[in-house]
Scaffold this active site. Structure first.
Site, PDB file in Angstrom:
ATOM      1  N   HIS A 180     -16.083   4.685  28.352  1.00  0.00           N
ATOM      2  CA  HIS A 180     -15.011   4.122  29.013  1.00  0.00           C
ATOM      3  C   HIS A 180     -15.377   3.176  30.251  1.00  0.00           C
ATOM      4  O   HIS A 180     -16.578   3.205  30.392  1.00  0.00           O
ATOM      5  CB  HIS A 180     -14.103   5.123  29.400  1.00  0.00           C
ATOM      6  CG  HIS A 180     -14.486   6.154  30.650  1.00  0.00           C
ATOM      7  ND1 HIS A 180     -15.595   7.056  30.628  1.00  0.00           N
ATOM      8  CD2 HIS A 180     -13.979   6.321  32.207  1.00  0.00           C
ATOM      9  CE1 HIS A 180     -15.806   7.583  31.698  1.00  0.00           C
ATOM     10  NE2 HIS A 180     -15.045   7.134  32.757  1.00  0.00           N
ATOM     11  N   ASP A 231     -18.349   4.113  37.535  1.00  0.00           N
ATOM     12  CA  ASP A 231     -19.600   4.825  37.503  1.00  0.00           C
ATOM     13  C   ASP A 231     -20.294   5.334  36.004  1.00  0.00           C
ATOM     14  O   ASP A 231     -21.573   5.951  35.825  1.00  0.00           O
ATOM     15  CB  ASP A 231     -19.411   6.353  37.946  1.00  0.00           C
ATOM     16  CG  ASP A 231     -18.451   7.194  37.405  1.00  0.00           C
ATOM     17  OD1 ASP A 231     -17.517   6.352  36.573  1.00  0.00           O
ATOM     18  OD2 ASP A 231     -18.286   8.366  37.582  1.00  0.00           O
ATOM     19  N   HIS A 232     -19.661   4.414  35.102  1.00  0.00           N
ATOM     20  CA  HIS A 232     -20.145   4.374  33.740  1.00  0.00           C
ATOM     21  C   HIS A 232     -20.781   3.186  33.349  1.00  0.00           C
ATOM     22  O   HIS A 232     -21.237   2.742  32.150  1.00  0.00           O
ATOM     23  CB  HIS A 232     -19.198   5.123  32.625  1.00  0.00           C
ATOM     24  CG  HIS A 232     -19.086   6.304  32.994  1.00  0.00           C
ATOM     25  ND1 HIS A 232     -19.379   7.423  31.931  1.00  0.00           N
ATOM     26  CD2 HIS A 232     -18.165   7.029  33.921  1.00  0.00           C
ATOM     27  CE1 HIS A 232     -19.132   8.600  32.479  1.00  0.00           C
ATOM     28  NE2 HIS A 232     -18.359   8.512  33.669  1.00  0.00           N
ATOM     29  N   ASP A 263     -16.225  12.762  31.091  1.00  0.00           N
ATOM     30  CA  ASP A 263     -14.876  12.379  31.296  1.00  0.00           C
ATOM     31  C   ASP A 263     -13.752  12.867  30.433  1.00  0.00           C
ATOM     32  O   ASP A 263     -13.090  11.775  29.866  1.00  0.00           O
ATOM     33  CB  ASP A 263     -14.934  10.942  31.604  1.00  0.00           C
ATOM     34  CG  ASP A 263     -15.853  10.593  32.889  1.00  0.00           C
ATOM     35  OD1 ASP A 263     -17.006  10.936  32.617  1.00  0.00           O
ATOM     36  OD2 ASP A 263     -15.273   9.842  33.769  1.00  0.00           O
ATOM     37  N   HIS A 307     -23.073  14.956  34.540  1.00  0.00           N
ATOM     38  CA  HIS A 307     -21.757  14.433  35.097  1.00  0.00           C
ATOM     39  C   HIS A 307     -21.168  15.092  36.058  1.00  0.00           C
ATOM     40  O   HIS A 307     -20.107  15.501  36.292  1.00  0.00           O
ATOM     41  CB  HIS A 307     -20.862  13.809  34.084  1.00  0.00           C
ATOM     42  CG  HIS A 307     -19.755  12.786  34.634  1.00  0.00           C
ATOM     43  ND1 HIS A 307     -18.811  13.260  35.417  1.00  0.00           N
ATOM     44  CD2 HIS A 307     -19.745  11.561  34.766  1.00  0.00           C
ATOM     45  CE1 HIS A 307     -17.927  12.100  35.767  1.00  0.00           C
ATOM     46  NE2 HIS A 307     -18.767  11.046  35.319  1.00  0.00           N
ATOM     47  N   HIS A 317      -8.876  11.585  28.838  1.00  0.00           N
ATOM     48  CA  HIS A 317      -9.070  11.188  30.202  1.00  0.00           C
ATOM     49  C   HIS A 317      -7.901  10.524  30.814  1.00  0.00           C
ATOM     50  O   HIS A 317      -6.932  10.176  30.104  1.00  0.00           O
ATOM     51  CB  HIS A 317     -10.557  10.600  30.307  1.00  0.00           C
ATOM     52  CG  HIS A 317     -10.989  10.379  31.461  1.00  0.00           C
ATOM     53  ND1 HIS A 317     -11.177  11.139  32.476  1.00  0.00           N
ATOM     54  CD2 HIS A 317     -11.684   9.348  32.242  1.00  0.00           C
ATOM     55  CE1 HIS A 317     -11.653  10.679  33.666  1.00  0.00           C
ATOM     56  NE2 HIS A 317     -12.052   9.529  33.386  1.00  0.00           N
ATOM     57  N   HIS A 325     -14.546   3.042  33.778  1.00  0.00           N
ATOM     58  CA  HIS A 325     -14.774   3.519  35.105  1.00  0.00           C
ATOM     59  C   HIS A 325     -16.153   3.011  35.626  1.00  0.00           C
ATOM     60  O   HIS A 325     -17.183   3.179  34.987  1.00  0.00           O
ATOM     61  CB  HIS A 325     -14.569   5.078  35.346  1.00  0.00           C
ATOM     62  CG  HIS A 325     -13.183   5.288  35.464  1.00  0.00           C
ATOM     63  ND1 HIS A 325     -12.726   6.712  35.127  1.00  0.00           N
ATOM     64  CD2 HIS A 325     -11.977   4.763  35.504  1.00  0.00           C
ATOM     65  CE1 HIS A 325     -11.258   6.753  35.167  1.00  0.00           C
ATOM     66  NE2 HIS A 325     -11.022   5.550  35.361  1.00  0.00           N
TER      67      HIS A 325
END
Length: 312
Positions: free
Chosen positions: A61, A65-66, A209, A268, A141, A63
């Site tokens: 996805h 942090d990814h 997530d 994670h 998520h 976000h």
């Protein structure tokens, strides 16, 4: 053989001792990068792997942090003389997100091919490898998000006696073993004439997530390795996990108990989980083959008749 390395195990923000979530898989000279948080480039350099062979980049996805490490990774790939096209796949909106990030990385020596995933499940092959399959499964998520499984098929054994009994020419045995038909002197020889039933291949699953859901169980079922988020160690943080659409260690372990993989690596982690390896006891009671992974944890998976899976 599939080589893999969990480059980063952090969620939300990078820490001095923990990079953000990212996974690398290598097969037959090709490299797959799954998620690309901050610090991914450094983690890959620490592992000693070049970014040049990265031919597929997958996203769970969008976000930060990814995906925030992507512009730098693309530049590193270009600086490593990558010229072949790169396949990128992820939830709908992929090209818009990547184009926005590429404002600071506008010129690349390779083409990006976008594959936007929609629907509950989708399978596609690693480019150039008809026996290596990537399947995306929608998870639960706060934004559209997918987990992935990676499956390497394994052909059946070549039956020498059947080949001789059917007078299959010796010089086409190798072709038939590769799954290709061949015509000789007007006679068509097909793989099913000499090959036994398919054998168990290799499988890796990766989920992060998400709240627990059956699609993750499906992705991880029978996997040699299941990598799953464990955002929060204790069930005392279950209300926060539900609010943020994440999981606790024990929730991940319950998924593993249903899917029965060879082993599960947790990843994670919340920045508040300073020492996850000290908090994994309850999860191991549910699924004993649970490991609280750290950055850089690596594995080489080989077919069972070889040496099996070995931790590096």
């Amino acid at each position: 053989m599939i080589d893999l390395c969990l480059l980063g195990t952090g969620g939300m923000m990078p820490l001095p001792y923990r990079y953000l979530t990212s996974l690398v898989l290598r097969y037959n000279g090709k490299t797959i990068l799954l998620d690309c948080g901050e610090g991914t480039q450094i983690a890959m350099k620490k592992r000693g792997w070049s970014p040049n062979p990265i031919g597929v980049i997958l996203f769970t996805h969008y976000h930060a942090d990814h995906i925030a490490g992507l512009p730098g990774m693309l530049l590193s790939m270009g600086n490593a003389d990558r010229t072949e096209p790169v396949l990128m796949a992820g939830p709908k909106g992929l090209q818009k997100v990547v184009d926005s990030l590429r404002i600071i990385a506008p010129e690349l020596p390779f083409e990006i091919i976008y594959h936007e995933i929609e629907g509950p499940e989708e399978t596609f092959d690693l480019p150039g490898e008809k026996d290596f399959h990537i399947t995306a499964y929608r998870v639960n998520h706060r934004v559209p998000c997918y987990c992935y499984s990676f499956t390497l098929d394994r052909a059946g054994r070549f039956d020498v006696d059947r080949a001789k009994a059917q007078n299959v020419p010796l010089n086409i045995w190798n072709t038939l073993q590769k799954g290709e038909s061949c015509e000789v002197d007007g006679v068509l020889y097909t793989p099913d004439m000499v090959m036994g039933p398919p054998r168990k291949g290799l499988k890796v699953a990766y989920a992060t997530d998400s709240r627990p859901c059956e699609s993750i169980v499906t992705a991880a079922r029978g996997a040699d390795l299941f990598i799953c988020e464990g955002m929060y160690a204790g069930d005392d943080k279950l209300p926060k996990a539900k609010e943020k659409k994440h999981m606790t260690f024990c929730e991940a372990a319950r998924l593993a108990a249903k899917a029965d993989p060879g082993q599960m690596w947790l990843t994670h982690y919340s920045p508040s989980e300073m020492h996850p390896e000290q908090m994994v006891g309850d999860a191991k009671k549910i699924f004993p083959r649970t490991i609280a992974a750290k950055d850089g944890r690596s594995l080489s998976l080989t077919f069972p008749q070889d040496e099996g899976a070995k931790k590096q």
